[in-house]
Design an enzyme around this catalytic site. Structure first.
Site, PDB file in Angstrom:
ATOM      1  N   CYS A 126       0.848  -1.197   0.000  1.00  0.00           N
ATOM      2  CA  CYS A 126       0.000   0.000   0.000  1.00  0.00           C
ATOM      3  C   CYS A 126       0.883   1.247   0.000  1.00  0.00           C
ATOM      4  CB  CYS A 126      -0.917  -0.018   1.228  1.00  0.00           C
ATOM      5  SG  CYS A 126      -2.050   1.369   1.243  1.00  0.00           S
ATOM      6  N   THR A 381     -26.003   2.574  11.529  1.00  0.00           N
ATOM      7  CA  THR A 381     -27.058   2.379  10.538  1.00  0.00           C
ATOM      8  C   THR A 381     -27.821   3.679  10.308  1.00  0.00           C
ATOM      9  OG1 THR A 381     -29.027   1.137   9.924  1.00  0.00           O
ATOM     10  CG2 THR A 381     -28.741   1.561  12.270  1.00  0.00           C
TER      11      THR A 381
HETATM   12  C1  LIG Z   1     -24.136  -1.223   4.599  1.00  0.00           C
HETATM   13  C2  LIG Z   1     -25.583  -0.849   4.410  1.00  0.00           C
HETATM   14  C3  LIG Z   1     -26.447  -2.048   4.259  1.00  0.00           C
HETATM   15  C4  LIG Z   1     -26.038   0.014   5.544  1.00  0.00           C
HETATM   16  C5  LIG Z   1     -27.426   0.603   5.423  1.00  0.00           C
HETATM   17  N1  LIG Z   1     -27.512   1.636   4.438  1.00  0.00           N
HETATM   18  C6  LIG Z   1     -27.831   1.140   6.773  1.00  0.00           C
HETATM   19  O1  LIG Z   1     -28.011   2.318   6.938  1.00  0.00           O
HETATM   20  O2  LIG Z   1     -27.961   0.392   7.697  1.00  0.00           O
END
Ligand SMILES: CC(C)C[C@H](N)C(=O)O
Length: 487
Positions: A126, A381
């Site tokens: 890297c 999330t």
């Molecule tokens: C990596 C994705 C599945 C995350 C999804 N957009 C969420 O807010 O949980």
């Protein structure tokens, strides 16, 4: 400022163009003898259109505070930071941890910390990270001779080479004997605290190399590979635009980063449907313990067979092999020869119950910081799936995390590994495995081929799961070996 008139073209410079202000300042620079390079990459990532990244940066106020902090500690904003900015909460924890590991009080001297970063990043070739830490290493007074290769560094660092190698590619092979060799040598021995510091740095930089390749991070303009003095061969922008940053934002890419149309448009809906079904079955039929164990072994075996095709456009890397030995030793050799990865039971040794307290005991506060970072990455999330809102994505995120641990032989007794096959399709598995095990082989095509309808921010989110799960897996093996040595 795009004034590309034929009159301003200088025959000797191909397609270099300039507006009147540009020409004036060029004349002035020529009088002063200053040459200004142009950036080679387009923005922080070669996978994500620059405009999308810039947009996030402009919108978020929390980001401004973070940027200011990061700028004051580092003196510049690097491209990794600019891409992680999609997830400010994580970025904050990441920067805090990195700052602590590199700059705050700790067992290892500063130049050692950067040299270990170089050693770790070099295992994955890297050059992006190697270059950054070569600069830091020199800034903190490191001896330039060490940069000619590990054999020029002190014996103590050379001794760390073996652990670096195994940790990066086959961490399940680490035993207490490896630890003993480092701690028990008469001269040049490591103290336990120093070793923990080194292990955390190694795992941090192996994972960061994964992020760098996984998100297609470009070198910064002021670093090697980030700029050129050659004039562009085909160009319609004015030199003013280059120096003020308004260059080449003309990528013809959709916001999802790909234009493939072969896949049905309902990919996301199908995935959501599967999640719903699994949720329903989960409540109804529970697989027996034996069945769960069999499914784990099957998934582990199959993960060995997932392999990426030889790369056609993986990032160019400068020769960094001098920083490590045994360049042939990689993850691939092992999978080719079909070696067996033993199973590591989380109930016997887990980060929460064992690893965390061991790190905290020997290197106060760091256990806490890393733990926070793991939790943020695991729980992060926005309840979205591409264009859908209010979705519980925990099942999908857990499948990603557990799949990575499964590749490393790490098993959660209560998890049904059948879910992984339902939720992660082949192109996604290829991407995951490549980024986690052989990041230097990641290609633009792999990035584009999975989850075509998802947003770039979601793909970066996936990368956060990948790097934290990888870091935890490596740490679990190293810390377990240290615990065995101590008891
Ligand atoms: C990596 C994705 C599945 C995350 C999804 N957009 C969420 O807010 O949980």
């Amino acid at each position: 400022m795009k004034l590309a008139s034929a009159a301003t073209r200088s025959p000797g410079y191909g397609a270099v163009v300039g507006c009147s202000c540009c020409c004036r300042s060029r004349r002035r620079r020529e009088e002063l003898g200053v040459r200004i390079p142009r950036p080679l990459g387009q923005g922080p990532s070669r996978f994500i259109p620059e405009m999308e990244i810039l947009q996030v940066n402009a919108e978020d106020t929390q980001m401004h505070t973070l940027f200011t902090e990061s700028f004051t500690t580092l003196g510049h904003l690097d491209n990794v930071t600019l891409v992680m900015v999609f997830h400010p909460q994580y970025l904050e924890s990441f920067l805090k941890t990195q700052h602590y590991l590199l700059q705050m009080d700790g067992p290892l001297p500063l130049h050692f910390r950067h040299y270990i970063g170089i050693m770790a990043a070099a295992r994955h070739r890297c050059s992006y990270l190697v270059n950054i830490h070569v600069n830091y290493f020199l800034q903190v007074g490191g001896d330039p001779k060490w940069l000619n290769g590990l054999e020029n560094a002190p014996q103590k660092l050379q001794n760390l080479g073996e652990l670096n190698k195994i940790l990066a590619h086959r961490p399940w092979l680490i035993t207490k004997e490896h630890i003993e060799q480092l701690l028990k040598t008469e001269e040049n021995s490591w103290s336990l605290a120093e070793l923990i510091h080194a292990v955390v740095l190694l795992t941090h930089y192996h994972s960061l190399a994964s992020f760098t390749f996984g998100c297609g991070i470009n070198p910064e303009i002021h670093r090697e590979g980030g700029h050129t003095f050659r004039a562009p061969s085909v160009s319609d922008y004015c030199i003013c635009d280059i120096t003020n940053g308004n260059h080449g934002v003309t990528q013809v890419q959709s916001s999802t980063g790909n234009n493939a149309t072969t896949e049905p448009l309902c990919e996301v809906e199908a995935l959501m449907e599967k999640m719903k079904q699994l949720q329903e079955c989960r409540d109804e039929i529970k697989a027996s313990q034996e069945e769960k164990a069999t499914r784990f072994e099957k998934e582990k075996r199959e993960s060995m067979l997932v392999c990426c095709s030889e790369d056609e456009d993986s990032a160019s890397t400068r020769d960094v092999s001098r920083h490590f030995e045994d360049t042939s030793y990689g993850y691939k050799d092992f999978s080719r020869h079909g070696m067996h990865v033993p199973t590591f039971h989380v109930q016997d040794y887990s980060w929460e119950d064992h690893g965390y307290s061991l790190v905290n005991r020997l290197y106060p506060d760091v256990g806490q910081l890393i733990d926070e970072k793991f939790q943020i990455a695991y729980n992060l999330t926005y309840n979205t799936m591409a264009m859908h809102k209010d979705v519980d994505t925990s099942m999908l995120r857990r499948a990603i995390w557990n799949y990575i641990h499964c590749m490393f032989g790490i098993r959660y007794d209560d998890y049904d590994y059948g879910e992984i096959n339902q939720l992660l399709d082949r192109s996604f598995k290829i991407y995951i495995k490549t980024v986690v095990c052989t990041p230097e082989k990641t290609t633009h095509r792999m990035y584009d081929s999975f989850w075509r309808q998802f947003k770039h921010s979601e793909k970066v989110h996936v990368n956060l799961l990948l790097i934290e799960a990888r870091m935890q897996a490596e740490l679990l093996y190293a810390l377990r070996a240290i615990t065995h040595y101590m008891t």
